[in-house]
Design an enzyme around this catalytic site. Structure first.
Site, PDB file in Angstrom:
ATOM      1  N   ASP A 168       9.415   9.005   8.256  1.00  0.00           N
ATOM      2  CA  ASP A 168      10.329   8.246   7.391  1.00  0.00           C
ATOM      3  C   ASP A 168      10.974   9.199   6.386  1.00  0.00           C
ATOM      4  OD1 ASP A 168      11.704   6.006   6.515  1.00  0.00           O
ATOM      5  OD2 ASP A 168      10.154   5.378   5.117  1.00  0.00           O
TER       6      ASP A 168
ATOM      7  N   ARG B 152      -6.596 -15.156   4.303  1.00  0.00           N
ATOM      8  CA  ARG B 152      -6.189 -16.409   4.943  1.00  0.00           C
ATOM      9  C   ARG B 152      -4.835 -16.307   5.618  1.00  0.00           C
ATOM     10  NH1 ARG B 152      -8.942 -18.184   0.437  1.00  0.00           N
ATOM     11  NH2 ARG B 152      -7.086 -18.365  -0.865  1.00  0.00           N
TER      12      ARG B 152
END
Length: 449
Positions: free
Chosen positions: A331, A284
């Site tokens: 990274d 959602r």
């Protein structure tokens, strides 16, 4: 000059269209050689021309059997060399059937070889020089040195050393400008960043000026990672872009999907290390991750393919959602290319063991120790992607994200001659920066002592 026989000549691709008889082409080619000898004085440049042959060249999203020509550090159009300047290559490099790719581009790397861009403030030039040379010998020909969240005095001290710099045998990999990761990020998603350094932008541009210096951003920074939901960020993004010209990436964020979308609409064009240090995907409210499913233009995203930061299934989901946005990043932190032990990431103590880096005494991941060439190979392993797709994730896409694809990340005419020769398993065989081969004999560097 001695002339080759028509039957023994290797012809440039632009010289022998399929409808031309090879013998006739050879006769014409030999006539050209005679003209070339007589017309040498008419040449527009005396600079040597290098030809890469017996190779498959990464061009236009395909691997094509072709030649590659380099002069004065740039990829050149062989037709102009041949017809306008009436020249042939001075140096020929046999690629032995290998793949010719642009050099790799790493847009997020915190350090390597014992050096850290945020912590080694008193050794910053030494750190830059040695990391740049070490990365070059890995096949990473361009990169964005990355700083973690720090206090203003650190940025004012180190960023002038992290600005754009040409790649060369003397300099090592090209620097494309710094990636400044933080400190305008979420305390809830700080990851390995020091909580005490984090801040908001409630005063807009003034806060960025006080933290980094706007002139510092203009001159020395390629992009900044920030969290859209932090106070002042969404409204300041377009002003910051207009004032400095830098790129903006969303990351280390707990933002909702609506906030992330608004930041993207305001000019953010990248997601920093997708899946890591951000709102988890929810059906959602998918948060920043949901931008990969947007119906309008979608952002680029960095993804760490070390097998630690992101599960292979997650890598595959991201890639199938938005294949042209993937940018492989390491990274990497200071322990990259070094043994297990204790290291620094900014001011944080990090333990490295068995391929994993964690903030000391915690289970918080503190960067990686992987190299970009391994990420490219891992990407194929994780997703089943083609070699072309994997290579473009470490070349074309990061260059497009930074807006420099006219000169980096491609082998188009006019681009910088940063070139890799790879075997079929994408192991790096030979490395060229600005058209000059980089080897352990001519690129000297050392680990931090």
């Amino acid at each position: 000059m001695a002339q080759p026989s028509p039957s023994s000549t290797t012809y440039p691709s632009f010289f022998t269209p399929s409808h031309v008889n090879k013998t006739a082409a050879g006769q014409l080619f030999c006539q050209f050689l005679s003209l070339q000898s007589a017309s040498a004085a008419m040449s527009k440049s005396d600079s040597p021309i290098t030809q890469f042959y017996n190779c498959r060249v990464l061009r236009d999203h395909k691997l094509v059997e072709d030649y590659l020509y380099v002069q004065d550090g740039k990829i050149i159009d062989p037709a102009k060399m041949f017809w306008d300047e009436m020249r042939l290559p001075d140096v020929r490099i046999d690629c032995k059937g290998g793949i010719v790719s642009p050099g790799y581009i790493d847009v997020q790397i915190n350090g390597a070889y014992g050096y850290d861009f945020s912590n080694d403030t008193e050794l910053i030039q030494e750190a830059v020089d040695n990391i740049s040379k070490g990365l070059l010998l890995q096949g990473c020909t361009s990169y964005c040195p990355t700083t973690v969240s720090s206090r203003p005095e650190i940025y004012h001290k180190v960023l002038p050393f992290l600005g754009p710099r040409e790649g060369s045998i003397e300099n090592g990999a090209a620097i494309l400008g710094a990636h400044v990761e933080g400190p305008f990020i979420s305390p809830q998603k700080k990851g390995a960043h020091e909580l005490a350094t984090l801040r908001t932008a409630k005063n807009g541009l003034a806060d960025f000026d006080e933290c980094y210096g706007l002139d510092n951003l203009r001159k020395n920074v390629a992009y900044v990672t920030m969290a859209p939901e932090v106070e002042g960020i969404i409204d300041t993004i377009p002003k910051l872009i207009e004032a400095t010209g830098i790129n903006i990436s969303s990351g280390h964020s707990n933002s909702t999907s609506a906030q992330a979308n608004l930041a993207h609409q305001n000019g953010a064009k990248m997601i920093t290390h997708l899946f890591n240090a951000m709102h988890a995907f929810h059906q959602r409210d998918p948060g920043i991750i949901g931008l990969l499913g947007a119906s309008e233009s979608r952002p680029f995203y960095g993804i760490i393919c070390d097998g630690v930061h992101v599960h292979p299934h997650s890598v595959m989901i991201a890639y199938y959602a938005h294949p042209t946005g993937a940018c492989l990043v390491t990274d990497a932190m200071s322990a990259q290319s070094l043994p297990d032990g204790s290291y620094k990431l900014g001011k944080m103590d990090v333990d490295v063991h068995s391929g994993h880096a964690y903030i000391k005494g915690t289970d918080t991941i503190a960067g990686s120790i992987v190299d970009l060439a391994s990420c490219v190979r891992n990407f194929i392993k994780f997703t089943g992607a083609s070699k072309v797709e994997a290579l473009e994730n470490a070349t074309l896409h990061p260059a497009q994200m930074l807006g420099i694809a006219d000169r980096k990340g491609t082998l188009n005419h006019g681009a910088d001659a940063d070139v890799l020769i790879l075997d079929d398993n994408l192991n790096v065989e030979r490395i060229f920066v600005g058209g000059t081969e980089a080897t352990r004999d001519n690129v000297k560097f050392h680990h931090k002592m």
